[in-house]
Design a protein around this motif. Structure first.
Motif, PDB file in Angstrom:
ATOM      1  N   VAL A   4       0.843  -1.195   0.000  1.00  0.00           N
ATOM      2  CA  VAL A   4       0.000   0.000   0.000  1.00  0.00           C
ATOM      3  C   VAL A   4       0.879   1.247   0.000  1.00  0.00           C
ATOM      4  O   VAL A   4       1.840   1.338   0.779  1.00  0.00           O
ATOM      5  CB  VAL A   4      -0.933   0.031   1.225  1.00  0.00           C
ATOM      6  CG1 VAL A   4      -1.796   1.290   1.213  1.00  0.00           C
ATOM      7  CG2 VAL A   4      -1.806  -1.221   1.278  1.00  0.00           C
ATOM      8  N   SER A   5       0.552   2.185  -0.875  1.00  0.00           N
ATOM      9  CA  SER A   5       1.184   3.502  -0.867  1.00  0.00           C
ATOM     10  C   SER A   5       0.148   4.516  -0.400  1.00  0.00           C
ATOM     11  O   SER A   5      -0.907   4.656  -1.016  1.00  0.00           O
ATOM     12  CB  SER A   5       1.676   3.880  -2.265  1.00  0.00           C
ATOM     13  OG  SER A   5       2.700   3.013  -2.701  1.00  0.00           O
ATOM     14  N   ILE A   6       0.431   5.198   0.702  1.00  0.00           N
ATOM     15  CA  ILE A   6      -0.446   6.248   1.221  1.00  0.00           C
ATOM     16  C   ILE A   6       0.064   7.576   0.674  1.00  0.00           C
ATOM     17  O   ILE A   6       1.222   7.944   0.893  1.00  0.00           O
ATOM     18  CB  ILE A   6      -0.457   6.255   2.754  1.00  0.00           C
ATOM     19  CG1 ILE A   6      -0.947   4.903   3.280  1.00  0.00           C
ATOM     20  CG2 ILE A   6      -1.334   7.384   3.283  1.00  0.00           C
ATOM     21  CD1 ILE A   6      -0.838   4.753   4.794  1.00  0.00           C
ATOM     22  N   ILE A   7      -0.786   8.299  -0.033  1.00  0.00           N
ATOM     23  CA  ILE A   7      -0.382   9.516  -0.739  1.00  0.00           C
ATOM     24  C   ILE A   7      -1.104  10.713  -0.125  1.00  0.00           C
ATOM     25  O   ILE A   7      -2.328  10.724  -0.002  1.00  0.00           O
ATOM     26  CB  ILE A   7      -0.703   9.401  -2.235  1.00  0.00           C
ATOM     27  CG1 ILE A   7       0.119   8.248  -2.845  1.00  0.00           C
ATOM     28  CG2 ILE A   7      -0.415  10.715  -2.960  1.00  0.00           C
ATOM     29  CD1 ILE A   7      -0.262   7.907  -4.260  1.00  0.00           C
ATOM     30  N   VAL A  36       3.922   8.673   0.928  1.00  0.00           N
ATOM     31  CA  VAL A  36       4.466   9.615  -0.053  1.00  0.00           C
ATOM     32  C   VAL A  36       3.724  10.935   0.102  1.00  0.00           C
ATOM     33  O   VAL A  36       2.511  11.010  -0.128  1.00  0.00           O
ATOM     34  CB  VAL A  36       4.318   9.084  -1.488  1.00  0.00           C
ATOM     35  CG1 VAL A  36       4.865  10.092  -2.488  1.00  0.00           C
ATOM     36  CG2 VAL A  36       5.028   7.747  -1.643  1.00  0.00           C
ATOM     37  N   VAL A  37       4.445  11.970   0.500  1.00  0.00           N
ATOM     38  CA  VAL A  37       3.887  13.318   0.629  1.00  0.00           C
ATOM     39  C   VAL A  37       4.294  14.107  -0.611  1.00  0.00           C
ATOM     40  O   VAL A  37       5.449  14.048  -1.038  1.00  0.00           O
ATOM     41  CB  VAL A  37       4.410  14.009   1.900  1.00  0.00           C
ATOM     42  CG1 VAL A  37       3.933  15.458   1.968  1.00  0.00           C
ATOM     43  CG2 VAL A  37       3.968  13.243   3.139  1.00  0.00           C
ATOM     44  N   VAL A  38       3.346  14.844  -1.175  1.00  0.00           N
ATOM     45  CA  VAL A  38       3.650  15.663  -2.352  1.00  0.00           C
ATOM     46  C   VAL A  38       3.310  17.110  -2.035  1.00  0.00           C
ATOM     47  O   VAL A  38       2.144  17.463  -1.840  1.00  0.00           O
ATOM     48  CB  VAL A  38       2.869  15.198  -3.591  1.00  0.00           C
ATOM     49  CG1 VAL A  38       3.357  15.973  -4.820  1.00  0.00           C
ATOM     50  CG2 VAL A  38       3.029  13.703  -3.810  1.00  0.00           C
ATOM     51  N   LEU A  87      -3.353   2.205  -3.856  1.00  0.00           N
ATOM     52  CA  LEU A  87      -3.054   3.589  -3.518  1.00  0.00           C
ATOM     53  C   LEU A  87      -4.119   4.097  -2.557  1.00  0.00           C
ATOM     54  O   LEU A  87      -5.322   4.018  -2.851  1.00  0.00           O
ATOM     55  CB  LEU A  87      -3.040   4.470  -4.770  1.00  0.00           C
ATOM     56  CG  LEU A  87      -1.927   4.284  -5.817  1.00  0.00           C
ATOM     57  CD1 LEU A  87      -0.566   4.345  -5.188  1.00  0.00           C
ATOM     58  CD2 LEU A  87      -2.102   3.003  -6.599  1.00  0.00           C
ATOM     59  N   ALA A  88      -3.691   4.587  -1.392  1.00  0.00           N
ATOM     60  CA  ALA A  88      -4.609   5.147  -0.403  1.00  0.00           C
ATOM     61  C   ALA A  88      -4.362   6.651  -0.328  1.00  0.00           C
ATOM     62  O   ALA A  88      -3.234   7.081  -0.100  1.00  0.00           O
ATOM     63  CB  ALA A  88      -4.381   4.504   0.964  1.00  0.00           C
ATOM     64  N   PHE A  89      -5.413   7.442  -0.512  1.00  0.00           N
ATOM     65  CA  PHE A  89      -5.282   8.893  -0.517  1.00  0.00           C
ATOM     66  C   PHE A  89      -5.818   9.452   0.792  1.00  0.00           C
ATOM     67  O   PHE A  89      -6.977   9.237   1.150  1.00  0.00           O
ATOM     68  CB  PHE A  89      -6.025   9.484  -1.719  1.00  0.00           C
ATOM     69  CG  PHE A  89      -5.458   9.012  -3.035  1.00  0.00           C
ATOM     70  CD1 PHE A  89      -4.404   9.680  -3.625  1.00  0.00           C
ATOM     71  CD2 PHE A  89      -5.953   7.873  -3.645  1.00  0.00           C
ATOM     72  CE1 PHE A  89      -3.858   9.237  -4.818  1.00  0.00           C
ATOM     73  CE2 PHE A  89      -5.421   7.408  -4.844  1.00  0.00           C
ATOM     74  CZ  PHE A  89      -4.371   8.101  -5.433  1.00  0.00           C
ATOM     75  N   CYS A 155     -10.035  12.407  -0.122  1.00  0.00           N
ATOM     76  CA  CYS A 155      -9.424  12.419   1.208  1.00  0.00           C
ATOM     77  C   CYS A 155      -9.514  11.068   1.885  1.00  0.00           C
ATOM     78  O   CYS A 155      -8.878  10.846   2.921  1.00  0.00           O
ATOM     79  CB  CYS A 155     -10.078  13.486   2.081  1.00  0.00           C
ATOM     80  SG  CYS A 155     -11.823  13.130   2.464  1.00  0.00           S
ATOM     81  N   CYS A 156     -10.301  10.138   1.313  1.00  0.00           N
ATOM     82  CA  CYS A 156     -10.568   8.869   2.010  1.00  0.00           C
ATOM     83  C   CYS A 156     -10.735   7.741   0.996  1.00  0.00           C
ATOM     84  O   CYS A 156     -11.628   6.911   1.138  1.00  0.00           O
ATOM     85  CB  CYS A 156     -11.828   9.004   2.857  1.00  0.00           C
ATOM     86  SG  CYS A 156     -13.321   9.407   1.898  1.00  0.00           S
ATOM     87  N   LEU A 157      -9.864   7.688   0.019  1.00  0.00           N
ATOM     88  CA  LEU A 157     -10.057   6.841  -1.148  1.00  0.00           C
ATOM     89  C   LEU A 157      -8.957   5.799  -1.283  1.00  0.00           C
ATOM     90  O   LEU A 157      -7.770   6.115  -1.146  1.00  0.00           O
ATOM     91  CB  LEU A 157     -10.079   7.730  -2.400  1.00  0.00           C
ATOM     92  CG  LEU A 157     -10.250   7.042  -3.757  1.00  0.00           C
ATOM     93  CD1 LEU A 157     -11.597   6.332  -3.853  1.00  0.00           C
ATOM     94  CD2 LEU A 157     -10.104   8.071  -4.877  1.00  0.00           C
ATOM     95  N   PHE A 158      -9.358   4.561  -1.585  1.00  0.00           N
ATOM     96  CA  PHE A 158      -8.436   3.477  -1.922  1.00  0.00           C
ATOM     97  C   PHE A 158      -8.688   3.068  -3.371  1.00  0.00           C
ATOM     98  O   PHE A 158      -9.842   2.845  -3.757  1.00  0.00           O
ATOM     99  CB  PHE A 158      -8.654   2.261  -1.017  1.00  0.00           C
ATOM    100  CG  PHE A 158      -8.064   2.388   0.357  1.00  0.00           C
ATOM    101  CD1 PHE A 158      -6.947   1.639   0.714  1.00  0.00           C
ATOM    102  CD2 PHE A 158      -8.621   3.241   1.291  1.00  0.00           C
ATOM    103  CE1 PHE A 158      -6.397   1.743   1.980  1.00  0.00           C
ATOM    104  CE2 PHE A 158      -8.081   3.355   2.565  1.00  0.00           C
ATOM    105  CZ  PHE A 158      -6.964   2.606   2.912  1.00  0.00           C
TER     106      PHE A 158
END
Length: 297
Positions: A4-7, A36-38, A87-89, A155-158
């Motif tokens: 899982v990548s949390i973005i 991962v922070v952008v 991908l988790a946002f 804000c709460c999406l996989f």
């Protein structure tokens, strides 16, 4: 094993990002995940502070997307530069409980999901203002959005990575509404949209009229942009559609509160109209940013 990548996109909000990072750092899980922070071109030192803090707390990565001022462009950069299967946002200023990632991935697997929204609870401060009470009452009706509007907020999406490979990334041209456009595109491609009502994330309420006005100006701009870039789906620019969401005051409220919320909703509808027509009148002056990017770009 699923990775899982949390973005998390961020712009001029290190305090909010710190809250998010702290809650992620408290996760206890055997899941293989990364954060991962952008930074979307912050001007207040957020990026420099984030680079130190994220590395210290999580060993995570801080990227920079300053060519396009759009949270969706920042999320796209996170998708491209991450390695997770899912991908988790999670927006900066949101927090999650200790078992959140385990619960979310369990729900994702159980539903055999490709696209999943989580429940969002709004946190109200002590002695809340009218704006805070209104924002809390309006809520974050993710289940309603998924059932009736066919999208979940970013804000709460996989999302499974293969979905992005198939339908493309977020539309970075949009100031607001990119979550709706992407969800509608995923739905039209034949994927099932799932709501994990027992997986909860937390978001602070907007506690000032100014914050509500800024949001609704942005929403109004996004409504016009949706029509500009996707007229076949949302209609041609000229008359703003009423934005989606559950905003009408509950008849069960006390009369004074119901009247105050109704008046505030009417005013904010006008604010959305102002944002819409500002964008409508200015739409020919900005540079074009191309179409929806693909994962391979």
């Amino acid at each position: 094993m699923t990775t899982v990548s949390i973005i998390t996109p961020v712009y001029n909000d290190f305090p909010g990002l710190r809250e998010t990072v702290d809650s992620l750092a408290a996760l206890s899980t055997e899941i293989d995940w990364e954060h991962v922070v952008v930074d979307n071109g912050s001007t207040d030192g957020t990026r420099e502070r984030a680079e130190r803090y994220v590395a210290d707390q999580l060993g995570g990565t801080v990227l920079l997307e300053d060519e396009i001022q759009s949270s969706y462009a920042a999320r796209n950069a996170g998708v491209r530069h991450s390695g997770g299967d899912v991908l988790a946002f999670v927006d900066a200023d949101m927090t999650v409980p200790e078992g959140w990632l385990e619960d979310a991935l369990d729900a994702f697997r159980a539903a055999d999901a490709d696209y999943m929204g989580c429940n969002v609870e709004l946190e109200v401060p002590d002695g809340p203002s009218l704006a805070a009470r209104y924002d809390h009452h309006s809520g974050f009706p993710v289940g309603h959005y998924l059932e009736h509007q066919r999208f979940a907020p970013t804000c709460c999406l996989f999302v499974r990575r293969e979905v992005f490979a198939d339908v493309g990334l977020f539309d970075h041209r949009l100031t607001s509404g990119g979550d709706k456009e992407f969800g509608n595109r995923v739905d039209e491609a034949g994927y099932d949209l799932h709501f994990a009502d027992d997986v909860t994330m937390h978001h602070p309420v907007r506690d000032s009229i100014r914050a509500l006005v800024r949001k609704d100006l942005r929403v109004g701009r996004g409504l016009c942009q949706l029509q500009r870039y996707h007229p076949d789906r949302y209609g041609t620019p000229g008359i703003p559609p009423r934005p989606s969401g559950v905003k009408q005051p509950d008849p069960g409220l006390e009369r004074r509160e119901r009247l105050a919320f109704g008046a505030l909703e009417t005013a904010l509808t006008g604010v959305r109209g102002i944002g819409y027509y500002r964008e409508y009148l200015a739409r020919k002056r900005g540079r074009e940013l191309g179409g929806i990017p693909s994962l391979a770009e």
